[in-house]
Design a protein around this motif. Structure first.
Motif, PDB file in Angstrom:
ATOM      1  N   PRO A  56       2.971   8.318  11.532  1.00 39.08           N
ATOM      2  CA  PRO A  56       2.010   9.361  11.906  1.00 39.08           C
ATOM      3  C   PRO A  56       1.723  10.371  10.786  1.00 39.08           C
ATOM      4  CG  PRO A  56       3.543   8.990  13.696  1.00 39.08           C
ATOM      5  CD  PRO A  56       4.030   8.157  12.545  1.00 39.08           C
ATOM      6  N   PHE A  57       0.547  10.961  10.877  1.00 32.38           N
ATOM      7  CA  PHE A  57       0.128  12.073  10.001  1.00 32.38           C
ATOM      8  C   PHE A  57       0.055  11.679   8.531  1.00 32.38           C
ATOM      9  CE2 PHE A  57       1.955  14.112  13.762  1.00 32.38           C
ATOM     10  CZ  PHE A  57       0.901  14.946  14.131  1.00 32.38           C
ATOM     11  N   THR A  58      -0.224  10.447   8.263  1.00 30.77           N
ATOM     12  CA  THR A  58      -0.373  10.030   6.863  1.00 30.77           C
ATOM     13  C   THR A  58      -1.841  10.129   6.453  1.00 30.77           C
ATOM     14  OG1 THR A  58       1.566   8.620   6.887  1.00 30.77           O
ATOM     15  CG2 THR A  58      -0.164   8.020   5.331  1.00 30.77           C
ATOM     16  N   HIS A  59      -2.065  10.608   5.233  1.00 28.50           N
ATOM     17  CA  HIS A  59      -3.427  10.724   4.706  1.00 28.50           C
ATOM     18  C   HIS A  59      -3.568   9.797   3.506  1.00 28.50           C
ATOM     19  CE1 HIS A  59      -6.785  12.943   2.514  1.00 28.50           C
ATOM     20  NE2 HIS A  59      -7.302  12.427   3.593  1.00 28.50           N
ATOM     21  N   ILE A  60      -4.472   8.852   3.632  1.00 28.48           N
ATOM     22  CA  ILE A  60      -4.711   7.900   2.545  1.00 28.48           C
ATOM     23  C   ILE A  60      -6.182   7.986   2.185  1.00 28.48           C
ATOM     24  CG2 ILE A  60      -4.745   5.453   1.921  1.00 28.48           C
ATOM     25  CD1 ILE A  60      -2.493   4.966   3.936  1.00 28.48           C
ATOM     26  N   ASP A  61      -6.487   8.272   0.916  1.00 28.33           N
ATOM     27  CA  ASP A  61      -7.889   8.237   0.508  1.00 28.33           C
ATOM     28  C   ASP A  61      -8.027   7.591  -0.862  1.00 28.33           C
ATOM     29  OD1 ASP A  61     -10.532   8.405   0.091  1.00 28.33           O
ATOM     30  OD2 ASP A  61     -10.714  10.574   0.371  1.00 28.33           O
ATOM     31  N   GLY A  62      -8.511   6.369  -0.862  1.00 27.45           N
ATOM     32  CA  GLY A  62      -8.673   5.632  -2.111  1.00 27.45           C
ATOM     33  C   GLY A  62      -9.909   6.023  -2.894  1.00 27.45           C
ATOM     34  N   GLU A  63     -10.804   6.797  -2.294  1.00 32.99           N
ATOM     35  CA  GLU A  63     -12.095   7.148  -2.921  1.00 32.99           C
ATOM     36  C   GLU A  63     -12.661   5.915  -3.637  1.00 32.99           C
ATOM     37  OE1 GLU A  63     -11.787  10.785  -5.187  1.00 32.99           O
ATOM     38  OE2 GLU A  63     -10.615  11.733  -3.588  1.00 32.99           O
ATOM     39  N   LYS A  64     -13.010   6.026  -4.923  1.00 33.04           N
ATOM     40  CA  LYS A  64     -13.612   4.873  -5.615  1.00 33.04           C
ATOM     41  C   LYS A  64     -12.559   3.875  -6.092  1.00 33.04           C
ATOM     42  CE  LYS A  64     -18.094   6.525  -7.093  1.00 33.04           C
ATOM     43  NZ  LYS A  64     -18.068   7.966  -6.761  1.00 33.04           N
ATOM     44  N   ALA A  65     -11.429   4.380  -6.570  1.00 28.50           N
ATOM     45  CA  ALA A  65     -10.413   3.486  -7.156  1.00 28.50           C
ATOM     46  C   ALA A  65      -9.692   2.664  -6.098  1.00 28.50           C
ATOM     47  CB  ALA A  65      -9.415   4.310  -7.957  1.00 28.50           C
ATOM     48  N   GLY A  66      -9.655   3.132  -4.870  1.00 24.16           N
ATOM     49  CA  GLY A  66      -8.988   2.411  -3.792  1.00 24.16           C
ATOM     50  C   GLY A  66      -7.487   2.657  -3.755  1.00 24.16           C
ATOM     51  N   VAL A  67      -6.920   2.303  -2.606  1.00 23.99           N
ATOM     52  CA  VAL A  67      -5.465   2.349  -2.412  1.00 23.99           C
ATOM     53  C   VAL A  67      -5.071   0.998  -1.851  1.00 23.99           C
ATOM     54  CG1 VAL A  67      -3.646   3.281  -0.920  1.00 23.99           C
ATOM     55  CG2 VAL A  67      -5.207   4.853  -2.077  1.00 23.99           C
ATOM     56  N   THR A  68      -3.953   0.446  -2.347  1.00 24.39           N
ATOM     57  CA  THR A  68      -3.442  -0.774  -1.724  1.00 24.39           C
ATOM     58  C   THR A  68      -1.991  -0.541  -1.307  1.00 24.39           C
ATOM     59  OG1 THR A  68      -2.814  -1.664  -3.878  1.00 24.39           O
ATOM     60  CG2 THR A  68      -4.926  -2.376  -3.002  1.00 24.39           C
ATOM     61  N   VAL A  69      -1.679  -1.059  -0.137  1.00 21.25           N
ATOM     62  CA  VAL A  69      -0.317  -0.951   0.403  1.00 21.25           C
ATOM     63  C   VAL A  69       0.164  -2.386   0.618  1.00 21.25           C
ATOM     64  CG1 VAL A  69       1.072  -0.163   2.352  1.00 21.25           C
ATOM     65  CG2 VAL A  69      -0.794   1.280   1.483  1.00 21.25           C
ATOM     66  N   GLY A  70       1.328  -2.695   0.040  1.00 27.50           N
ATOM     67  CA  GLY A  70       1.803  -4.082   0.058  1.00 27.50           C
ATOM     68  C   GLY A  70       2.434  -4.497   1.383  1.00 27.50           C
ATOM     69  N   GLU A  71       2.707  -5.769   1.476  1.00 28.76           N
ATOM     70  CA  GLU A  71       3.274  -6.335   2.715  1.00 28.76           C
ATOM     71  C   GLU A  71       4.580  -5.652   3.083  1.00 28.76           C
ATOM     72  OE1 GLU A  71       3.724 -10.529   2.876  1.00 28.76           O
ATOM     73  OE2 GLU A  71       1.652 -10.900   2.266  1.00 28.76           O
ATOM     74  N   GLY A  72       4.682  -5.308   4.328  1.00 27.92           N
ATOM     75  CA  GLY A  72       5.932  -4.765   4.842  1.00 27.92           C
ATOM     76  C   GLY A  72       6.286  -3.381   4.322  1.00 27.92           C
ATOM     77  N   ALA A  73       5.369  -2.724   3.657  1.00 24.77           N
ATOM     78  CA  ALA A  73       5.664  -1.376   3.145  1.00 24.77           C
ATOM     79  C   ALA A  73       5.730  -0.385   4.309  1.00 24.77           C
ATOM     80  CB  ALA A  73       4.583  -0.952   2.152  1.00 24.77           C
ATOM     81  N   LEU A  74       6.474   0.689   4.096  1.00 23.52           N
ATOM     82  CA  LEU A  74       6.556   1.766   5.095  1.00 23.52           C
ATOM     83  C   LEU A  74       6.026   3.039   4.450  1.00 23.52           C
ATOM     84  CD1 LEU A  74      10.223   1.220   6.411  1.00 23.52           C
ATOM     85  CD2 LEU A  74       8.098   0.169   7.244  1.00 23.52           C
ATOM     86  N   VAL A  75       5.093   3.687   5.109  1.00 24.08           N
ATOM     87  CA  VAL A  75       4.469   4.881   4.534  1.00 24.08           C
ATOM     88  C   VAL A  75       4.479   5.986   5.579  1.00 24.08           C
ATOM     89  CG1 VAL A  75       2.375   5.826   3.484  1.00 24.08           C
ATOM     90  CG2 VAL A  75       2.989   3.434   3.082  1.00 24.08           C
ATOM     91  N   GLY A  76       4.896   7.188   5.166  1.00 25.66           N
ATOM     92  CA  GLY A  76       4.883   8.334   6.060  1.00 25.66           C
ATOM     93  C   GLY A  76       6.174   8.457   6.836  1.00 25.66           C
ATOM     94  N   PRO A  77       6.247   9.378   7.807  1.00 26.28           N
ATOM     95  CA  PRO A  77       5.164  10.285   8.224  1.00 26.28           C
ATOM     96  C   PRO A  77       4.862  11.331   7.143  1.00 26.28           C
ATOM     97  CG  PRO A  77       7.233  10.859   9.285  1.00 26.28           C
ATOM     98  CD  PRO A  77       7.477   9.588   8.556  1.00 26.28           C
ATOM     99  N   PHE A  78       3.684  11.925   7.237  1.00 30.15           N
ATOM    100  CA  PHE A  78       3.268  13.000   6.327  1.00 30.15           C
ATOM    101  C   PHE A  78       3.256  12.565   4.867  1.00 30.15           C
ATOM    102  CE2 PHE A  78       5.006  15.175  10.063  1.00 30.15           C
ATOM    103  CZ  PHE A  78       3.927  15.958  10.411  1.00 30.15           C
ATOM    104  N   ALA A  79       2.773  11.372   4.601  1.00 30.41           N
ATOM    105  CA  ALA A  79       2.640  10.933   3.203  1.00 30.41           C
ATOM    106  C   ALA A  79       1.186  11.071   2.770  1.00 30.41           C
ATOM    107  CB  ALA A  79       3.078   9.488   3.073  1.00 30.41           C
ATOM    108  N   ARG A  80       0.981  11.125   1.461  1.00 26.85           N
ATOM    109  CA  ARG A  80      -0.387  11.223   0.949  1.00 26.85           C
ATOM    110  C   ARG A  80      -0.573  10.223  -0.185  1.00 26.85           C
ATOM    111  NH1 ARG A  80      -3.430  16.083  -2.201  1.00 26.85           N
ATOM    112  NH2 ARG A  80      -5.517  15.184  -1.998  1.00 26.85           N
ATOM    113  N   LEU A  81      -1.455   9.265   0.023  1.00 21.38           N
ATOM    114  CA  LEU A  81      -1.760   8.275  -1.011  1.00 21.38           C
ATOM    115  C   LEU A  81      -3.164   8.533  -1.518  1.00 21.38           C
ATOM    116  CD1 LEU A  81      -0.362   4.994   0.642  1.00 21.38           C
ATOM    117  CD2 LEU A  81       0.840   6.695  -0.761  1.00 21.38           C
ATOM    118  N   ARG A  82      -3.259   8.758  -2.828  1.00 22.52           N
ATOM    119  CA  ARG A  82      -4.547   9.124  -3.432  1.00 22.52           C
ATOM    120  C   ARG A  82      -5.107   7.959  -4.256  1.00 22.52           C
ATOM    121  NH1 ARG A  82      -3.271  14.227  -6.569  1.00 22.52           N
ATOM    122  NH2 ARG A  82      -5.419  13.879  -7.224  1.00 22.52           N
ATOM    123  N   PRO A  83      -6.305   8.129  -4.842  1.00 20.51           N
ATOM    124  CA  PRO A  83      -6.950   7.007  -5.531  1.00 20.51           C
ATOM    125  C   PRO A  83      -6.036   6.339  -6.567  1.00 20.51           C
ATOM    126  CG  PRO A  83      -8.475   8.833  -5.347  1.00 20.51           C
ATOM    127  CD  PRO A  83      -7.158   9.331  -4.829  1.00 20.51           C
ATOM    128  N   GLY A  84      -6.057   5.031  -6.566  1.00 20.32           N
ATOM    129  CA  GLY A  84      -5.280   4.281  -7.541  1.00 20.32           C
ATOM    130  C   GLY A  84      -3.820   4.110  -7.179  1.00 20.32           C
TER     131      GLY A  84
END
Ligand code: UD1
Ligand code: MG
Length: 474
Positions: A325-353
């Motif tokens: 919950p409460f994760t913010h992901i914004d890849g804008e132009k460069a994008g964001v990729t999250v791999g298989e089985g990855a765990l992200v958050g809570p309260f994480a922020r993934l930015r472009p690239g």
């Protein structure tokens, strides 16, 4: 006269009106539905129809509307676009009159409004078929409350009864107002016929406007068939005049989209609490909890789970990943990729690239920008990784940051495989931490560290025995 080819469609989009009831500086057709300007929905539908050209009628806020539609470069939505200004605005008939000089004679004209965003392309195709290149085709529907709309007057009851004319609400008698069949504002008609009728319009009516709808009576007078294509789906012809109507249409759009996703097998905790403002592609067994917003292009692989209150834009999330919950992901132009089985958050922020490999863990209050993390790397608490390459199985301690910006330029940090970065470290880029090394907590690392070694860069702990604290002055 030869029938106008249905492969030569020219779309006229009326977008000159003021939109007073929006009570906004922004021209009405630039207000957004599902993240896109209203007029962009219309242009996209026209492009999907395969129209050969579009003519956009602008007036109020013309410059902003034209800029948003890429008018200077001939259109930016997959449809060659011309713009015609209507100043002043003297009615819908007057609006379409402005398009006459740029409309080719051999085409079929489909008239749309820039503030009616949810018409489906299949509906327009059906209307074009009904027109058949030789008649005036009107898109109509029955409304329980037709107040305000133009009424379709026919010679008798039923779908087969000849259409005689359209009377605007303000000009209608009480009997005419009782008619429930309304004109949607959308018509298809050969350009040659339309041009002739437009030249005959007058403004002798309650609103002193040139009504486009008066072309119906001219068609009847000229013996040209008028065919109504009556649909039942109000959302497709609903216009936006107020913030309330905009919000209602947004919900209608989102609900339809949620239904489509659920039909594909996506488990949506509450379809009333999902917002997709771009395209969302989901694999099998995807689960989405409440209050999530997806923007731009988002792809979720099989078995992905998205926790409540996530905002995810321009990202590709591989199979089995869990976004807490409460994760913010914004890849804008460069994008964001999250791999298989990855765990992200809570309260994480993934930015472009941000590119997370398989089984990567990104925990609470961790920010990642323009960085790659290889398989199994972990940054679980309160950390920043910017412009970094992080090797496999690296453990990146709580409170550690890459100091990637020297005030003028950005520099890279390389953390090789199996490095353990303790808590509260500052890695001053450019710097490389050699494979398998350990960085002691609280270190400020300014030089490359050797592989396999312990590197500590902080003041040594000192002890002053029997030291007494200063006393408060009396
Ligand atoms: C119009 C129809 C009515 C129909 C209704 C459906 C006419 C005379 N009436 O009514 O029969 O039931 O749509 O919604 O056509 N516009 C211009 N220039 C103008 C006036 C309007 O570009 O001078 C644009 C508006 O920005 C809007 C569209 O034309 O996008 C329709 O105008 P609007 O005033 O909403 O039409 P209505 O009077 O509601
Ligand atoms: Mg009007």
């Amino acid at each position: 006269m030869a029938a106008a080819g249905t492969d030569a469609i020219d779309v006229v989009i009326m977008a000159a009106g003021k939109g007073t009831r929006m009570k906004s500086k922004l021209p009405k057709v630039l207000h957004r539905l599902a993240g896109r300007a209203l007029v962009h929905h219309v242009l996209d539908t026209a492009a999907a129809l395969g129209a050969r050209s579009g003519v956009l009628i602008t007036g109020h806020g013309a410059e902003a509307v034209e800029a948003a539609c890429g008018a200077a470069s001939g259109g930016n939505r997959g449809l060659p676009l011309q713009v015609v200004r209507q100043e002043p605005q003297l009615g819908t008939g007057h609006a379409v009159q402005q398009a006459v000089p740029v409309l080719r004679d051999d085409g079929l004209v489909v008239v749309l409004s820039g503030d009616v965003p949810l018409t489906q392309v299949e509906t327009l195709r059906a209307l074009v078929d009904v027109c058949a290149g030789d008649s005036l085709a009107l898109l109509t529907l029955d409304l329980p409350d037709p107040t305000g709309y133009g009424r379709v007057l026919r010679a008798g009851a039923g779908d087969d009864a000849q259409v005689l004319r359209i009377v605007e609400h303000k000009d209608a008698t009480p009997e005419q107002r009782a008619v429930r069949e309304i004109y949607s504002g959308i018509m298809a008609v050969p350009a040659r016929l339309l041009k002739g009728w437009l030249a005959r319009l007058d403004n002798h009516n309650a609103q002193k406007e040139y009504y486009l709808t008066d072309v119906v009576k001219f068609a009847v007078a000229d013996g040209v068939p008028v065919r109504a294509h009556r649909i039942t789906d109000e959302v497709q012809v609903a216009g936006v005049n107020s913030p309330l109507q905009l919000a209602e249409l947004e919900r209608a759009y989102q609900r339809r989209l949620a239904n489509r996703l659920m039909e594909q097998g996506v488990r949506i905790a509450d379809p009333a609490r999902l917002d997709v403002r771009g395209s969302l592609h989901c694999g099998e067994d995807v689960a989405i909890d409440v209050n999530c917003v997806f923007d731009g292009k988002v792809v979720l692989g099989n078995d992905v789970s998205i926790g409540a209150n996530c905002v995810i834009a321009n990202a590709t999330i591989a199979a089995g990943a869990v976004i807490h919950p409460f994760t913010h992901i914004d890849g804008e132009k460069a994008g964001v990729t999250v791999g298989e089985g990855a765990l992200v958050g809570p309260f994480a922020r993934l930015r472009p690239g941000a590119a997370l490999g398989p089984e990567v863990h990104i925990g609470n209050f961790v920010e990642v920008k323009n960085s790659t993390l290889a398989r199994g790397a972990k940054a679980n608490h309160l950390a920043y990784l910017g412009d970094a390459s992080v090797g496999e199985r690296v453990n990146y301690g709580a409170g550690s940051i890459t100091a990637n910006y020297d005030g003028a330029n950005k520099h890279r940090t390389v953390i090789e495989a199996d490095v353990h970065v303790g808590s509260n470290c500052v890695l001053i880029a450019p710097v490389t931490l050699g494979a398998g090394g350990t960085v002691g907590g609280g270190s400020t690392i300014t030089k490359d560290t050797p592989a396999g070694a312990l590197s500590v860069a902080r003041g040594r702990q000192a002890t002053i025995p029997g030291w007494t604290r200063p006393k408060k002055r009396q």
